[in-house]
Design a protein around this motif. Structure first.
Motif, mmCIF file in Angstrom:
data_model
loop_
_atom_site.group_PDB
_atom_site.id
_atom_site.type_symbol
_atom_site.label_atom_id
_atom_site.label_comp_id
_atom_site.label_asym_id
_atom_site.label_seq_id
_atom_site.Cartn_x
_atom_site.Cartn_y
_atom_site.Cartn_z
ATOM 1 N N VAL A 1 -21.601 -19.429 -7.451
ATOM 2 C CA VAL A 1 -21.735 -20.255 -6.257
ATOM 3 C C VAL A 1 -23.220 -20.580 -6.110
ATOM 4 O O VAL A 1 -24.040 -19.680 -5.917
ATOM 5 C CB VAL A 1 -21.210 -19.533 -5.011
ATOM 6 N N ILE A 2 -23.554 -21.847 -6.216
ATOM 7 C CA ILE A 2 -24.956 -22.254 -6.281
ATOM 8 C C ILE A 2 -25.249 -23.289 -5.194
ATOM 9 O O ILE A 2 -24.538 -24.286 -5.062
ATOM 10 C CB ILE A 2 -25.293 -22.840 -7.662
ATOM 11 N N ALA A 3 -26.297 -23.034 -4.430
ATOM 12 C CA ALA A 3 -26.738 -23.955 -3.383
ATOM 13 C C ALA A 3 -28.172 -24.374 -3.665
ATOM 14 O O ALA A 3 -28.969 -23.592 -4.199
ATOM 15 C CB ALA A 3 -26.650 -23.298 -2.010
ATOM 16 N N SER A 4 -28.495 -25.615 -3.312
ATOM 17 C CA SER A 4 -29.870 -26.078 -3.491
ATOM 18 C C SER A 4 -30.203 -27.144 -2.464
ATOM 19 O O SER A 4 -29.315 -27.847 -1.957
ATOM 20 C CB SER A 4 -30.086 -26.638 -4.896
ATOM 21 N N GLY A 5 -31.492 -27.256 -2.184
ATOM 22 C CA GLY A 5 -31.944 -28.287 -1.262
ATOM 23 C C GLY A 5 -32.274 -29.587 -1.963
ATOM 24 O O GLY A 5 -31.911 -30.667 -1.492
ATOM 25 N N GLY A 6 -32.961 -29.492 -3.119
ATOM 26 C CA GLY A 6 -33.393 -30.708 -3.786
ATOM 27 C C GLY A 6 -33.196 -30.724 -5.283
ATOM 28 O O GLY A 6 -33.635 -31.663 -5.950
ATOM 29 N N THR A 7 -32.560 -29.700 -5.826
ATOM 30 C CA THR A 7 -32.320 -29.634 -7.263
ATOM 31 C C THR A 7 -30.853 -29.920 -7.559
ATOM 32 O O THR A 7 -29.970 -29.264 -7.016
ATOM 33 C CB THR A 7 -32.688 -28.248 -7.824
ATOM 34 N N GLU A 8 -30.609 -30.879 -8.411
ATOM 35 C CA GLU A 8 -29.237 -31.200 -8.801
ATOM 36 C C GLU A 8 -28.767 -30.215 -9.861
ATOM 37 O O GLU A 8 -29.424 -30.037 -10.893
ATOM 38 C CB GLU A 8 -29.154 -32.614 -9.345
#
Length: 209
Positions: free
Chosen positions: A150-157
């Motif tokens: 499960v991966i979350a990011s603000g500005g990295t695709e």
């Protein structure tokens, strides 16, 4: 608490996932996207047993010369101090070996994995235990397990050229014999939060039960 074991109420349907090892690596607790998505994944899996490791609550030590020396010393030849140095690594490996499904929830920090998660992998990647060297190269010893990232990011695709987290995670898991890896991502949240939510919902819907 870390290393906690939760058991469901009597009468709960026996799930396909018998033992789930959940690793949370987000520094946040409130408003953590990776944690909230991991909650939903865990609820869907309905494991008979869950082992949890919250890396924001427990400091996993970085490798140092003393640890490396203890690791390279034969078990029977280790001093009491060296056995103490290896105790956490042994416990973390035992948890991975027991689980048939691993749920690893993390944000992308500065294009890569949180330092705490890197330290966790350093503790479990041990020659002769989770992988071994052969004439044809390394062979993983943790086959037959499933991992949900499960991966979350603000500005990295996720999956882009600047995502150094997801490929590294896949490589480390494959290196130790785990090839069944699925990803649930909520990426680029700072750019388009609604699209990030939609991607997460699509990945959750596509997640094999």
């Amino acid at each position: 608490m870390n290393g906690r074991v939760h058991k469901p109420n009597i009468g709960q349907e026996i799930p396909m996932t018998q033992t789930l090892l959940r690793i949370d690596a987000s520094a946040r607790h409130e408003n953590s996207t990776s944690r909230s998505l991991a909650d939903r994944v865990a609820e869907r899996l309905r494991p008979a047993k869950t082992i949890t490791r919250d890396l924001s609550e427990e400091v996993i030590p970085q490798l140092d010369a003393g640890w490396l020396h203890a690791m390279s010393t034969e078990t029977d030849a280790r001093s009491p101090e060296q056995h103490d140095r290896m105790a956490l690594s042994d416990q973390l490996i035992s948890e991975v070996q027991e689980a048939d499904t691993l749920l690893i929830a993390m944000p992308i920090y500065n294009f890569s994995v949180p330092a705490s998660l890197k330290s966790w992998f350093d503790m479990i990647a041990r020659a002769g235990i989770t992988f071994r060297y052969t004439e044809n190269g390394p062979v993983g010893l943790l086959e037959g397990k499933r991992v949900i990232l499960v991966i979350a990011s603000g500005g990295t695709e996720v999956g882009s050229d600047i995502d150094f987290a997801t490929p590294w995670l896949r490589h480390m898991l494959n290196f130790m014999g785990i090839t069944d890896v699925q990803v649930v991502r909520s990426d680029l949240q700072n750019l388009d939060p609604e699209a990030a939510k939609a991607r997460a919902e699509g990945d959750l819907a596509a997640l094999a039960a």
